[in-house]
Write a protein that holds these residues in place. Structure first.
Motif, PDB file in Angstrom:
ATOM      1  N   GLY A   1       0.780  -1.235   0.000  1.00 21.76           N
ATOM      2  CA  GLY A   1       0.000   0.000   0.000  1.00 21.76           C
ATOM      3  C   GLY A   1       0.805   1.275   0.000  1.00 21.76           C
ATOM      4  O   GLY A   1       0.255   2.360   0.224  1.00 21.76           O
ATOM      5  N   GLY A   2       2.105   1.195  -0.288  1.00 26.13           N
ATOM      6  CA  GLY A   2       2.940   2.393  -0.245  1.00 26.13           C
ATOM      7  C   GLY A   2       3.254   2.997  -1.598  1.00 26.13           C
ATOM      8  O   GLY A   2       4.170   3.825  -1.700  1.00 26.13           O
ATOM      9  N   ALA A   3       2.511   2.617  -2.639  1.00 31.50           N
ATOM     10  CA  ALA A   3       2.833   3.062  -3.997  1.00 31.50           C
ATOM     11  C   ALA A   3       2.822   4.586  -4.138  1.00 31.50           C
ATOM     12  O   ALA A   3       3.655   5.167  -4.828  1.00 31.50           O
ATOM     13  CB  ALA A   3       1.867   2.441  -4.995  1.00 31.50           C
ATOM     14  N   LYS A   4       1.878   5.254  -3.472  1.00 31.00           N
ATOM     15  CA  LYS A   4       1.771   6.708  -3.603  1.00 31.00           C
ATOM     16  C   LYS A   4       2.843   7.442  -2.804  1.00 31.00           C
ATOM     17  O   LYS A   4       3.062   8.636  -3.013  1.00 31.00           O
ATOM     18  CB  LYS A   4       0.392   7.169  -3.155  1.00 31.00           C
ATOM     19  N   GLU A   5       3.496   6.729  -1.888  1.00 30.38           N
ATOM     20  CA  GLU A   5       4.486   7.367  -1.022  1.00 30.38           C
ATOM     21  C   GLU A   5       5.926   6.983  -1.360  1.00 30.38           C
ATOM     22  O   GLU A   5       6.861   7.511  -0.764  1.00 30.38           O
ATOM     23  CB  GLU A   5       4.204   7.019   0.444  1.00 30.38           C
ATOM     24  N   ILE A   6       6.108   6.061  -2.310  1.00 31.03           N
ATOM     25  CA  ILE A   6       7.473   5.656  -2.653  1.00 31.03           C
ATOM     26  C   ILE A   6       8.143   6.804  -3.413  1.00 31.03           C
ATOM     27  O   ILE A   6       7.598   7.341  -4.371  1.00 31.03           O
ATOM     28  CB  ILE A   6       7.477   4.340  -3.455  1.00 31.03           C
ATOM     29  N   ALA A   7       9.326   7.182  -2.955  1.00 28.97           N
ATOM     30  CA  ALA A   7       9.958   8.395  -3.468  1.00 28.97           C
ATOM     31  C   ALA A   7      10.956   8.142  -4.572  1.00 28.97           C
ATOM     32  O   ALA A   7      11.154   8.991  -5.447  1.00 28.97           O
ATOM     33  CB  ALA A   7      10.649   9.127  -2.317  1.00 28.97           C
ATOM     34  N   ASN A   8      11.620   6.977  -4.538  1.00 24.50           N
ATOM     35  CA  ASN A   8      12.705   6.765  -5.499  1.00 24.50           C
ATOM     36  C   ASN A   8      12.872   5.291  -5.808  1.00 24.50           C
ATOM     37  O   ASN A   8      12.357   4.419  -5.103  1.00 24.50           O
ATOM     38  CB  ASN A   8      14.022   7.312  -4.938  1.00 24.50           C
ATOM     39  N   TYR A   9      13.579   5.054  -6.873  1.00 29.14           N
ATOM     40  CA  TYR A   9      14.006   3.702  -7.221  1.00 29.14           C
ATOM     41  C   TYR A   9      15.495   3.775  -7.545  1.00 29.14           C
ATOM     42  O   TYR A   9      15.973   4.740  -8.153  1.00 29.14           O
ATOM     43  CB  TYR A   9      13.249   3.158  -8.437  1.00 29.14           C
ATOM     44  N   GLY A  10      16.228   2.756  -7.148  1.00 27.20           N
ATOM     45  CA  GLY A  10      17.649   2.735  -7.463  1.00 27.20           C
ATOM     46  C   GLY A  10      18.333   1.561  -6.815  1.00 27.20           C
ATOM     47  O   GLY A  10      17.714   0.764  -6.113  1.00 27.20           O
ATOM     48  N   GLU A  11      19.625   1.464  -7.048  1.00 24.80           N
ATOM     49  CA  GLU A  11      20.407   0.386  -6.444  1.00 24.80           C
ATOM     50  C   GLU A  11      21.888   0.711  -6.513  1.00 24.80           C
ATOM     51  O   GLU A  11      22.341   1.468  -7.360  1.00 24.80           O
ATOM     52  CB  GLU A  11      20.126  -0.948  -7.150  1.00 24.80           C
ATOM     53  N   TYR A  12      22.614   0.129  -5.559  1.00 19.38           N
ATOM     54  CA  TYR A  12      24.074   0.153  -5.615  1.00 19.38           C
ATOM     55  C   TYR A  12      24.548  -1.288  -5.505  1.00 19.38           C
ATOM     56  O   TYR A  12      24.034  -2.051  -4.698  1.00 19.38           O
ATOM     57  CB  TYR A  12      24.668   1.034  -4.502  1.00 19.38           C
ATOM     58  N   SER A  13      25.472  -1.681  -6.339  1.00 19.73           N
ATOM     59  CA  SER A  13      25.924  -3.076  -6.351  1.00 19.73           C
ATOM     60  C   SER A  13      27.274  -3.152  -7.057  1.00 19.73           C
ATOM     61  O   SER A  13      27.816  -2.154  -7.512  1.00 19.73           O
ATOM     62  CB  SER A  13      24.898  -3.973  -7.056  1.00 19.73           C
ATOM     63  N   GLY A  14      27.806  -4.368  -7.138  1.00 23.59           N
ATOM     64  CA  GLY A  14      29.081  -4.555  -7.822  1.00 23.59           C
ATOM     65  C   GLY A  14      30.273  -4.100  -7.019  1.00 23.59           C
ATOM     66  O   GLY A  14      31.269  -3.639  -7.570  1.00 23.59           O
ATOM     67  N   ALA A  15      30.165  -4.194  -5.692  1.00 26.70           N
ATOM     68  CA  ALA A  15      31.264  -3.849  -4.783  1.00 26.70           C
ATOM     69  C   ALA A  15      31.733  -2.402  -4.929  1.00 26.70           C
ATOM     70  O   ALA A  15      32.914  -2.131  -5.190  1.00 26.70           O
ATOM     71  CB  ALA A  15      32.443  -4.806  -4.973  1.00 26.70           C
ATOM     72  N   PRO A  16      30.842  -1.419  -4.764  1.00 23.90           N
ATOM     73  CA  PRO A  16      31.291  -0.029  -4.792  1.00 23.90           C
ATOM     74  C   PRO A  16      32.189   0.265  -3.595  1.00 23.90           C
ATOM     75  O   PRO A  16      32.075  -0.374  -2.548  1.00 23.90           O
ATOM     76  CB  PRO A  16      29.986   0.775  -4.713  1.00 23.90           C
ATOM     77  N   SER A  17      33.056   1.235  -3.729  1.00 19.97           N
ATOM     78  CA  SER A  17      33.958   1.600  -2.645  1.00 19.97           C
ATOM     79  C   SER A  17      33.205   2.376  -1.567  1.00 19.97           C
ATOM     80  O   SER A  17      32.067   2.811  -1.772  1.00 19.97           O
ATOM     81  CB  SER A  17      35.113   2.452  -3.182  1.00 19.97           C
ATOM     82  N   GLU A  18      33.875   2.566  -0.442  1.00 21.64           N
ATOM     83  CA  GLU A  18      33.266   3.344   0.642  1.00 21.64           C
ATOM     84  C   GLU A  18      32.939   4.765   0.180  1.00 21.64           C
ATOM     85  O   GLU A  18      31.863   5.303   0.479  1.00 21.64           O
ATOM     86  CB  GLU A  18      34.209   3.377   1.845  1.00 21.64           C
ATOM     87  N   SER A  19      33.853   5.385  -0.552  1.00 22.32           N
ATOM     88  CA  SER A  19      33.630   6.763  -1.005  1.00 22.32           C
ATOM     89  C   SER A  19      32.496   6.845  -2.024  1.00 22.32           C
ATOM     90  O   SER A  19      31.701   7.804  -2.005  1.00 22.32           O
ATOM     91  CB  SER A  19      34.918   7.343  -1.599  1.00 22.32           C
ATOM     92  N   GLN A  20      32.385   5.850  -2.893  1.00 23.41           N
ATOM     93  CA  GLN A  20      31.296   5.848  -3.874  1.00 23.41           C
ATOM     94  C   GLN A  20      29.952   5.661  -3.177  1.00 23.41           C
ATOM     95  O   GLN A  20      28.964   6.332  -3.528  1.00 23.41           O
ATOM     96  CB  GLN A  20      31.520   4.727  -4.893  1.00 23.41           C
TER      97      GLN A  20
END
Length: 279
Positions: free
Chosen positions: A85-104
């Motif tokens: 029931g949160g479709a109207k309140e979801i703000a973003n879509y995204g992902e981080y993967s592939g072993a990004p560094s701490e700074s990234q």
């Protein structure tokens, strides 16, 4: 037969291979929407990194923000938010993967937190930092980057009445969860931290108020008692007498592992020459 004219549709999937042949300078944003500067910034980071960093802003006024590790996991988390029931309140879509560094990871998290805390909501907001069990991404390293960003945004998170829900597993996840838990205490923001002792999207129901929040200390205790997630005293015993016995009699060693782990599931032992135990 002579071809006088033609029409073709292109997408940017093979742009890195065919850009010179296509002579297309820029692809428009999908569905006719304009890209946000923050989306362009993450896209630039992604192009300069061997990791994967993605961000799409759906509803900047939304109360539910996602910071999910893994392409598949990001889809599952988004779908679960909508199913609950949160479709109207979801703000973003995204992902981080592939072993990004701490700074990234820090830059990625900082960008999302900047967007999240830009417009207050009297009902407060929730941040879901989720993911499955990583194969090779260093959970501790990526979480340290997120913690840096959370620390920088301490006051903004408090002002926006943000609650944070964390679930993650994988290499060095225990260290990462500990760092995250300590961060919650330090910045004085409600933070609920879980590992693989709960299923991946369980925190979505908690964040949306659909399911109760379990006692985290009990969950962490049960996790430490599970051999598969690294109880050290059991590991030492496996390295010693019981491993030697497994070398002499694999089936008997297998049974000893069952009694040590308290598990009804099969446990596989890797036997090595030279009397060295598993590492």
């Amino acid at each position: 037969m002579y071809v006088l004219d033609m029409a073709a549709k292109l997408d940017d999937t093979a742009d890195y291979l065919c850009a010179d042949k296509w002579n297309v300078t820029d692809f428009p944003a999908p569905f006719g929407r304009k890209s946000w500067p923050e989306e362009e910034y993450i896209k630039d980071l992604d192009e300069k990194s061997g990791a994967s960093l993605k961000l799409t802003i759906i509803n900047p006024e939304g109360r539910i923000w996602l910071m999910v590790a893994g392409g598949g996991a990001s889809v599952i988390f988004s779908d679960t938010v909508c199913d609950m029931g949160g479709a109207k309140e979801i703000a973003n879509y995204g992902e981080y993967s592939g072993a990004p560094s701490e700074s990234q990871t820090y830059e990625y998290a900082k960008t999302i937190l900047g967007l999240m805390t830009r417009t207050p909501n009297e009902l407060g907001k929730c941040l879901i930092i989720g993911g499955g069990i990583a194969n090779f991404t260093n959970v501790a390293s990526t979480f340290k980057g997120i913690v840096r960003a959370l620390t920088d945004f301490k006051q903004q998170l408090i002002n926006n009445k943000v609650s944070i829900f964390v679930r993650r597993g994988g290499p060095n996840f225990q260290e990462g969860l500990k760092v995250m838990k300590n961060c919650g205490d330090m910045i004085e923001v409600p933070m609920h931290v879980f590992g693989p002792e709960i299923h991946m999207t369980a925190i979505v129901g908690m964040a949306l108020g659909k399911t109760p929040i379990p006692n985290e200390s009990e969950n962490q205790s049960s996790l430490k008692d599970n051999f598969l997630f690294g109880k050290h005293d059991i590991d030492r015993r496996l390295r010693g007498h019981h491993f030697q016995e497994a070398q002499l009699n694999p089936e008997r060693g297998r049974l000893h592992c069952h009694s040590l782990c308290g598990s009804s599931l099969p446990v596989r032992i890797i036997l090595q020459r030279g009397g060295q135990g598993p590492d």
